[in-house]
Write a protein that holds these residues in place. Structure first.
Motif, mmCIF file in Angstrom:
data_model
loop_
_atom_site.group_PDB
_atom_site.id
_atom_site.type_symbol
_atom_site.label_atom_id
_atom_site.label_comp_id
_atom_site.label_asym_id
_atom_site.label_seq_id
_atom_site.Cartn_x
_atom_site.Cartn_y
_atom_site.Cartn_z
ATOM 1 N N GLU A 75 0.874 -1.179 0.000
ATOM 2 C CA GLU A 75 0.000 0.000 0.000
ATOM 3 C C GLU A 75 0.901 1.216 0.000
ATOM 4 N N CYS A 76 0.770 2.083 -0.999
ATOM 5 C CA CYS A 76 1.672 3.224 -1.181
ATOM 6 C C CYS A 76 0.925 4.531 -0.930
ATOM 7 N N LYS A 77 1.478 5.375 -0.074
ATOM 8 C CA LYS A 77 0.835 6.645 0.236
ATOM 9 C C LYS A 77 1.837 7.790 0.089
ATOM 10 N N TYR A 78 1.540 8.672 -0.858
ATOM 11 C CA TYR A 78 2.344 9.884 -1.037
ATOM 12 C C TYR A 78 1.472 11.075 -0.678
ATOM 13 N N TYR A 79 1.817 11.749 0.418
ATOM 14 C CA TYR A 79 1.025 12.872 0.913
ATOM 15 C C TYR A 79 1.932 14.073 1.177
ATOM 16 N N THR A 80 1.382 15.249 0.975
ATOM 17 C CA THR A 80 2.106 16.482 1.314
ATOM 18 C C THR A 80 1.650 17.035 2.660
ATOM 19 N N SER A 81 0.705 16.344 3.295
ATOM 20 C CA SER A 81 0.217 16.748 4.616
ATOM 21 C C SER A 81 0.172 15.518 5.504
ATOM 22 N N THR A 82 -0.404 15.628 6.680
ATOM 23 C CA THR A 82 -0.428 14.535 7.649
ATOM 24 C C THR A 82 -1.192 13.323 7.119
ATOM 25 N N LEU A 83 -0.662 12.137 7.410
ATOM 26 C CA LEU A 83 -1.349 10.897 7.064
ATOM 27 C C LEU A 83 -2.434 10.622 8.102
ATOM 28 N N ASP A 84 -3.634 10.388 7.637
ATOM 29 C CA ASP A 84 -4.753 10.121 8.537
ATOM 30 C C ASP A 84 -4.741 8.664 8.991
ATOM 31 N N ILE A 85 -5.095 8.418 10.238
ATOM 32 C CA ILE A 85 -5.123 7.071 10.788
ATOM 33 C C ILE A 85 -6.066 6.159 10.014
ATOM 34 N N GLY A 86 -7.056 6.749 9.359
ATOM 35 C CA GLY A 86 -7.988 5.956 8.562
ATOM 36 C C GLY A 86 -7.308 5.177 7.455
ATOM 37 N N LEU A 87 -6.185 5.688 6.956
ATOM 38 C CA LEU A 87 -5.439 4.982 5.912
ATOM 39 C C LEU A 87 -4.915 3.650 6.435
ATOM 40 N N ALA A 88 -4.427 3.662 7.673
ATOM 41 C CA ALA A 88 -3.926 2.426 8.274
ATOM 42 C C ALA A 88 -5.064 1.456 8.567
ATOM 43 N N ARG A 89 -6.194 1.999 9.009
ATOM 44 C CA ARG A 89 -7.343 1.128 9.280
ATOM 45 C C ARG A 89 -7.823 0.455 7.989
ATOM 46 N N ASN A 90 -7.852 1.210 6.903
ATOM 47 C CA ASN A 90 -8.243 0.635 5.611
ATOM 48 C C ASN A 90 -7.273 -0.462 5.185
ATOM 49 N N PHE A 91 -5.991 -0.210 5.412
ATOM 50 C CA PHE A 91 -4.958 -1.187 5.072
ATOM 51 C C PHE A 91 -5.149 -2.467 5.881
ATOM 52 N N GLU A 92 -5.477 -2.320 7.151
ATOM 53 C CA GLU A 92 -5.696 -3.486 8.000
ATOM 54 C C GLU A 92 -6.875 -4.305 7.502
ATOM 55 N N GLY A 93 -7.933 -3.639 7.056
ATOM 56 C CA GLY A 93 -9.082 -4.351 6.498
ATOM 57 C C GLY A 93 -8.732 -5.070 5.211
ATOM 58 N N LEU A 94 -7.945 -4.404 4.366
ATOM 59 C CA LEU A 94 -7.482 -5.007 3.117
ATOM 60 C C LEU A 94 -6.669 -6.253 3.409
ATOM 61 N N ARG A 95 -5.715 -6.127 4.312
ATOM 62 C CA ARG A 95 -4.827 -7.234 4.655
ATOM 63 C C ARG A 95 -5.604 -8.434 5.197
#
Length: 226
Positions: free
Chosen positions: A141-161
């Motif tokens: 899972e690749c995330k390129y952001y210019t601002s803060t990474l939201d915790i929701g991204l990790a939660r989505n990744f956990e569901g995917l996994r």
């Protein structure tokens, strides 16, 4: 902060190609996925694998075309490129960008970067079905952001996994997030932050990718040492 030019230059260097596999209108997030793809391919090459590139029809190509939106592995609207990785004596592997896989629930999920057996990829192309996540070697899972990474991204990744259940999975980003570090560490998930060209974190990511290849080889050709 890395620019598109930085990432494109690194992609060309890692893949030893002359022209970038993206149109000039590509988003930074798409090019970042291509950069991670390139690190996987480069890691395989550095550890003794032969690498070539094919389009969806199985034709060997030198000019690469990368996806900039999710699609099916077997999709042939354009001759999208994947890498073919061959370690001596082991079944071949393919590396794809932005393709969907089927989870154990039957739901389709998008994978930013996917490594899977070539046999499973060919089954997908012949039967025109999404590959099974459970048969895959690695998702990133690749995330390129210019601002803060939201915790929701990790939660989505956990569901995917949890639904895909590949051999290995990694969450990779260009910037850090303490909350994501804590969240994924508590679940023993792979997370590499600050992965950009010329950073030491790049080497750490490649070490994790090498571990995935080693697990694969231990099952098929344990005599091969990488």
């Amino acid at each position: 902060m890395s620019t598109i030019s930085d990432l494109l230059d690194e992609i060309k260097s890692l893949l030893t190609i002359g022209s970038a596999p993206y149109r000039s209108t590509a988003d930074l997030s798409d090019v970042y996925e291509g950069y991670i793809f390139s690190l996987i391919v480069s890691t395989a090459s550095r550890n003794g694998a032969s690498v070539s590139y094919e389009d969806v029809y199985g034709t060997k190509v030198n000019k690469l075309v990368f996806r900039t939106s999710p699609g099916q592995l077997y999709g042939d609207s354009q001759p999208f490129t994947h890498a073919l990785i061959e370690f001596n004596g082991a079944p071949p592997l393919e590396v794809h960008l932005g393709v969907r896989v089927q989870g154990t629930s039957g739901v389709l999920h998008e994978c930013d970067v996917l490594v899977l057996p070539a046999e499973e990829a060919e089954l997908s192309r012949v039967q025109r079905i999404a590959p099974r996540g459970s048969q895959c070697l690695l998702i990133v899972e690749c995330k390129y952001y210019t601002s803060t990474l939201d915790i929701g991204l990790a939660r989505n990744f956990e569901g995917l996994r949890a639904d895909i259940r590949t051999q290995d999975e990694l969450f990779v980003s260009n910037i850090g997030s303490p909350s994501i570090v804590r969240y994924l560490a508590a679940r023993k998930r792979g997370y590499e932050r600050d992965v950009v060209p010329s950073s030491s974190q790049t080497e750490y990511l490649q070490a994790e990718i090498r571990k995935s290849f080693r697990k694969f080889l231990s099952k098929h050709t344990p005599s091969v040492v990488i």
